[in-house]
Each structure stands twice: as structure tokens, then as C-alpha cells.
Design a protein around this motif. Structure first.
Motif, short mmCIF file in Angstrom:
data_model
loop_
_atom_site.label_atom_id
_atom_site.label_comp_id
_atom_site.label_asym_id
_atom_site.label_seq_id
_atom_site.Cartn_x
_atom_site.Cartn_y
_atom_site.Cartn_z
N LEU B 114 0.87 -1.01 -0.03
CA LEU B 114 0.38 0.06 -0.07
C LEU B 114 0.98 1.79 -0.07
O LEU B 114 1.40 1.47 1.14
CB LEU B 114 -0.51 0.04 1.31
N THR B 115 0.93 2.13 -0.57
CA THR B 115 1.29 2.99 -1.03
C THR B 115 0.40 4.28 -1.42
O THR B 115 -0.17 5.12 -1.49
CB THR B 115 2.10 2.91 -2.37
N ILE B 123 2.90 0.20 3.04
CA ILE B 123 2.71 -0.60 4.17
C ILE B 123 2.84 -2.23 3.39
O ILE B 123 2.56 -2.35 2.59
CB ILE B 123 1.51 -0.67 5.06
N GLU B 124 3.68 -2.89 4.11
CA GLU B 124 3.36 -3.98 3.48
C GLU B 124 2.51 -5.03 3.58
O GLU B 124 1.93 -4.98 5.43
CB GLU B 124 5.26 -4.84 3.65
N ASP B 151 0.24 -2.59 -6.62
CA ASP B 151 0.21 -1.88 -5.43
C ASP B 151 -0.81 -0.90 -5.51
O ASP B 151 -1.70 -0.38 -6.52
CB ASP B 151 1.33 -0.44 -5.96
N ILE B 152 -1.44 -0.94 -4.26
CA ILE B 152 -2.81 -0.14 -4.02
C ILE B 152 -2.29 1.07 -3.67
O ILE B 152 -1.72 1.13 -2.49
CB ILE B 152 -3.62 -0.58 -2.91
N LEU B 153 -2.68 2.45 -4.20
CA LEU B 153 -2.32 3.74 -4.19
C LEU B 153 -3.83 4.54 -3.28
O LEU B 153 -4.90 3.98 -3.79
CB LEU B 153 -2.03 4.61 -5.27
#
Lengths: 162, 162
Positions: B114-115, B123-124, B151-153
Motif C-alpha cells: 500500500l503506498t 505498508i506491506e 500496488d494500492i495507492l
DNA sequence: TCATTAGTTGAGACAATATCTCATTAAAGG
DNA sequence: CCTTTAATGAGATATTGTCTCAACTAATGA
């Protein structure tokens, strides 16, 4: 998840994607609401983006503008991309080592990609379950998800044996 | 999914990740099997990669090599990255507009990110369900998945209100 | 219509990132 | 050793993205 913003929905309603023109006035007023102006360059870029087929990167978009004789500069293309993204006109398709690729937002709903490592083909897919799952993950981590990129790399039917 | 390749598994067995040295002979023979040589530069790069903390990009890795007095060139770093990836020593962490970030493969299992769009924090997370779901999708599409990037932004807890 | 204001532009400089060239070096296997 | 050939370093080059700034222009109100 997917595209998320309210603005996106307005744009989708305003745009007719079969080749018809965008309603300039409404488009303008939406931009105005954000303190933005509908300039010539911006118009050209929007038109070009909507005319793009498949995935494209900023350079492709710029080249396309030049072909059409637009004066819009490379800088303007780069400057417009965040605007186009937020307006829901384009969305991120995939990120390569070199640059980010985009695609125009059409009547198709959000989707993710399978990318072949050998021939580069991309297969689009959409999984509601996967979308929901991501929402759950975000909730669990106290994270407000806006959008996501999922790229599954591997080998397509044709290339798997080679 | 995750890392997928047979080679990866071998590497994982060969490497002791607590700070112990890699078994050079086995490592060498594995490279040999692929027609590759275990050169000084390659050794330095592998060591440096394993010593990196958190995410890093090619330049970070090069800087770290210079700090340690290695003669390895930037070109060699770029040339080694595909090798390190395939050998399962590093994996892709995230792709920014600028470049790709990597992280060393440790005893931690595969995870996604999560970015935060505001502060850049990542966050991993790991979701077995999500992994399984992707396998299903691949099957459905007749696609042999090797690895993936999700990758969730969005906005993290701290930034969501700002 | 005209003047003011402020967002926008194009051009090119610049910075950052990635690849390529090529003469040289050095593994690997006799 | 000797040969073969992958690999290297250094720097040139290509690609990609950002920045600056004077000029421009859309919007607004007089």
C-alpha cells in the motif's frame, strides 16, 4: 476502488465515446470548478488522448499531437497527465522500467492486466472478487485506497511452451 | 505465485539470511548452469544487495557499492539486476514514475504494498486469498503466472485527513 | 470593449535514469 | 599455460521527466 472520484462520473456522463465531440461548456465548467482553464493545448491533448488506441506513454501521446499538427509541447503533455488522470479521461495501464503507460477511459470498467514476458501481449481482466478483497485489505490496514495497479507477469498461451 | 522459479527455491535454500555468508560453490554452480560466471563485480553486487535495508533503486545499490570501495560500475549494476531478479535474490517492490525499486528477498514471504500518495510511506501486506485468486484468474485466462506486482495507492492513516 | 489578474504555454535547459559501445580483463575448461 | 568467451569499466549516448521564464491568453469586472 477503480477510478473512485466524483469528477470521474461527471466526465463519463459528459463524454460520448463513439467519436462524438465532448460538450465543451460542461467540460469547461468542471475544469473551472478546479480553477483550471480549457485552453487550446489542453483541448488538443484531451482529444488526442481519447483518440489513442490501446496503451500509450507520454511520448506516444506527444507524437500523436505532432502528427495532428498541434503546437502543444512535451512539457504540456506531462503537465496534463495528472489532470487527465484526475478527470478520469485516462488511467494508468502499466508501469514498465522505462515509463508509465496509460489508456483512455472508455465505457469499459476498470480492469487489470496479465502481461506476457515473452511477446509483451497484455490480456485485460476484471475480477469483482479481487476488487472487494482489496477493499477489505485497505480497511484492515486503515488505508484509504484510491486506485491500484495489478500486473501479473508470466507467459501467455502462445508463449508458454517456447 | 510469488517468486515461482525453481531457481528461486534453490537460492533460498542456499542462502542463510541472518548475516551468514552465501555458499560460494553452490552459488557458482547455479550460475554456471545458466552459462553465467561468478565474477568479482557480481559478487560485490550480490553482497551489497543482500545488505540493503528496505527498498532501494539501482542508484542506491551503486552508491552502496562505492561506499564499500567496490569497483563495480553502474553499468554492471544495471546489467546484474535481471540476474538478481531471476536468481531470487531481489524482487521488485514498486515502480515509481522515475524508476523501479527493489528489495532483497529474505525469509519474509512475498507481499504486496500500500503506498501513500501524500507521504510516500509503504505498508506491506500479504493476503493468501489474494494470491489464490490470482492463480484462479491465470487459469481462467490460460496464462502461466510467474510473478505479480500489486500496488494500492491511496492515503495512510496519518495523511487521510490532510 | 478594455484592462487587470492569474493560470497556462512553448522552448529549451537541465536533471535523472537507462542502455550501448568497445577495448580490455578475467573466468572456465582443457 | 592457453584458448575461448562471458563480463567488465568508462564514458558516450539515448531516453524520460522536470524546471524556468518570458510571452500568452482565458476569465473577470469595469
Amino acid at each position: 476502488m477503480g477510478h473512485g472520484l466524483i469528477l470521474t462520473i461527471n466526465w463519463r456522463q459528459l463524454n460520448v465515446y463513439g467519436g462524438f465531440a465532448v460538450k465543451q461548456d460542461s467540460l469547461k465548467s468542471i475544469l473551472a470548478g478546479k480553477g483550471l482553464r480549457l485552453t487550446r493545448a489542453r483541448q488538443d491533448i484531451i482529444t488526442a488522448a481519447q483518440a489513442m488506441k490501446g496503451h500509450f506513454d507520454p511520448q506516444n501521446l506527444y507524437d500523436s499531437l505532432k502528427e495532428k499538427g498541434s503546437k502543444a509541447s512535451r512539457a504540456s503533455v506531462y503537465r496534463s497527465i495528472p489532470v487527465l488522470l484526475e478527470a478520469g479521461i485516462i488511467s494508468e495501464a502499466e508501469r514498465t522500467d522505462r515509463c508509465t503507460h496509460y489508456e483512455k477511459v472508455t465505457e469499459n470498467r476498470h480492469h487489470d492486466h496479465l502481461t506476457c514476458l515473452r511477446c509483451g501481449t497484455t490480456i485485460e481482466f476484471y475480477s469483482p472478487t479481487l476488487e472487494m478483497l482489496q477493499d477489505e485489505i485497505c480497511q484492515r490496514e486503515n488505508f484509504k485506497g484510491i486506485r491500484h495497479n495489478l500486473d501479473i507477469l508470466g507467459y501467455c498461451r502462445e508463449c508458454v511452451d517456447k
